[in-house]
Motif scaffolding. Structure first.
Motif, PDB file in Angstrom:
ATOM      1  N   GLY A 106      28.631   3.605  43.347  1.00 43.83           N
ATOM      2  CA  GLY A 106      30.049   3.503  43.031  1.00 43.83           C
ATOM      3  C   GLY A 106      30.918   3.803  44.229  1.00 43.83           C
ATOM      4  O   GLY A 106      30.458   3.998  45.346  1.00 43.83           O
ATOM      5  N   ASP A 107      32.214   3.839  43.978  1.00 43.29           N
ATOM      6  CA  ASP A 107      33.158   4.135  45.036  1.00 43.29           C
ATOM      7  C   ASP A 107      33.061   5.596  45.427  1.00 43.29           C
ATOM      8  O   ASP A 107      32.596   6.442  44.669  1.00 43.29           O
ATOM      9  N   ARG A 108      33.512   5.888  46.623  1.00 41.19           N
ATOM     10  CA  ARG A 108      33.521   7.252  47.084  1.00 41.19           C
ATOM     11  C   ARG A 108      34.557   8.062  46.310  1.00 41.19           C
ATOM     12  O   ARG A 108      35.599   7.562  45.929  1.00 41.19           O
ATOM     13  N   ASP A 109      34.235   9.339  46.119  1.00 40.04           N
ATOM     14  CA  ASP A 109      35.145  10.206  45.378  1.00 40.04           C
ATOM     15  C   ASP A 109      36.430  10.423  46.175  1.00 40.04           C
ATOM     16  O   ASP A 109      36.398  10.638  47.389  1.00 40.04           O
ATOM     17  N   ILE A 110      37.547  10.382  45.476  1.00 35.76           N
ATOM     18  CA  ILE A 110      38.850  10.617  46.083  1.00 35.76           C
ATOM     19  C   ILE A 110      39.276  12.031  45.726  1.00 35.76           C
ATOM     20  O   ILE A 110      39.494  12.345  44.558  1.00 35.76           O
ATOM     21  N   SER A 111      39.359  12.893  46.717  1.00 33.24           N
ATOM     22  CA  SER A 111      39.751  14.273  46.506  1.00 33.24           C
ATOM     23  C   SER A 111      41.243  14.426  46.789  1.00 33.24           C
ATOM     24  O   SER A 111      41.714  14.069  47.868  1.00 33.24           O
ATOM     25  N   ILE A 112      41.979  14.943  45.822  1.00 38.51           N
ATOM     26  CA  ILE A 112      43.422  15.108  45.935  1.00 38.51           C
ATOM     27  C   ILE A 112      43.742  16.579  46.190  1.00 38.51           C
ATOM     28  O   ILE A 112      43.405  17.445  45.378  1.00 38.51           O
ATOM     29  N   ASP A 113      44.384  16.845  47.321  1.00 37.08           N
ATOM     30  CA  ASP A 113      44.840  18.195  47.644  1.00 37.08           C
ATOM     31  C   ASP A 113      46.127  18.466  46.861  1.00 37.08           C
ATOM     32  O   ASP A 113      47.009  17.608  46.794  1.00 37.08           O
TER      33      ASP A 113
END
Length: 227
Positions: free
Chosen positions: A164-171
């Motif tokens: 799948g797509d790479r995880d998007i980490s939101i600060d």
């Protein structure tokens, strides 16, 4: 000024440096609606669009993962129900499988012996030994069946979502920065929403002076003076 949609939206290093110096403390001093600040306003609008798109992608990714986990749980439940029904059917087809067989020792030895009987064991011949080693038709079908049984409904879903797509980490600071930009654009409703999200995610938000100042300006705009 309206930004045009053209391919992937990206922010350069120079633009990031210019945006880093913008926060709620420029409110009232930096008029983005003034003609001399149109370029800076376009940059702020671009940053807002970039951050909002990133937040939407992170939300969609999280929702997709939750949906996939729910599908896996349902497929495992269905597989367990099917396995249980197959087991019950096998027990129904073989009602004597659990019944113990006792041998009457009072019967003559000739009857107990397998010599001359109809069910006598076949003599061991080279042909029989080869057939036994090969496993016969039954062994081959069993092996094929085990190979087919290795892939179930759950493994098919794993193939679809394995890469799948790479995880998007939101600060959490992303929401605070977004609130600053909306405040400078005088969009108080969106600024309040972003500030409140940062407030909920950041435990030590009281240490962030620009955040407190920006949130106070929004409250002042809405005449919310009660503490």
């Amino acid at each position: 000024m309206i930004l045009e949609e053209s391919g992937e939206l990206s922010v350069s290093t120079q633009e990031l440096q210019a945006l880093a110096s913008l926060d709620s403390r420029q409110y009232g001093f930096l008029k983005l609606s003034a003609p001399e600040n149109l370029k800076k306003k376009a940059l702020v609008l671009k940053a807002v669009k970039y951050l909002e798109r990133m937040l939407i992608q992170a939300y969609n990714q999280k929702k997709k993962k939750a949906h996939n986990e729910e599908d896996k749980a349902k497929e495992k439940e269905v597989a367990s129900v099917v396995a249980e029904s197959v087991k019950i059917k096998q027990e129904a087809d073989n009602p004597l499988c659990d019944v113990g067989v006792t041998i009457d020792e009072s019967l003559p030895a000739e009857i107990m012996s397998t010599e001359g009987g109809g069910d006598a064991k076949q003599p061991s011949t080279p042909v029989n030994e080869i057939k036994t080693e090969d496993g016969g038709d039954g062994g081959e079908s069993k092996e094929d069946g085990s190979e087919r049984g290795e892939e179930g409904p759950a493994t098919e879903l794993d193939k679809q979502t394995g890469d799948g797509d790479r995880d998007i980490s939101i600060d959490p600071k992303t929401y605070c920065k977004l609130g600053h930009f909306h405040l400078l654009l005088e969009d108080y409703e969106k600024a309040l929403s972003a500030y409140q999200k940062y407030y909920a995610l950041k435990a030590d938000h009281w240490r962030d002076v620009p955040f407190l100042y920006g949130l106070g300006l929004v409250y002042f705009h809405y005449n919310a003076f009660r503490w």
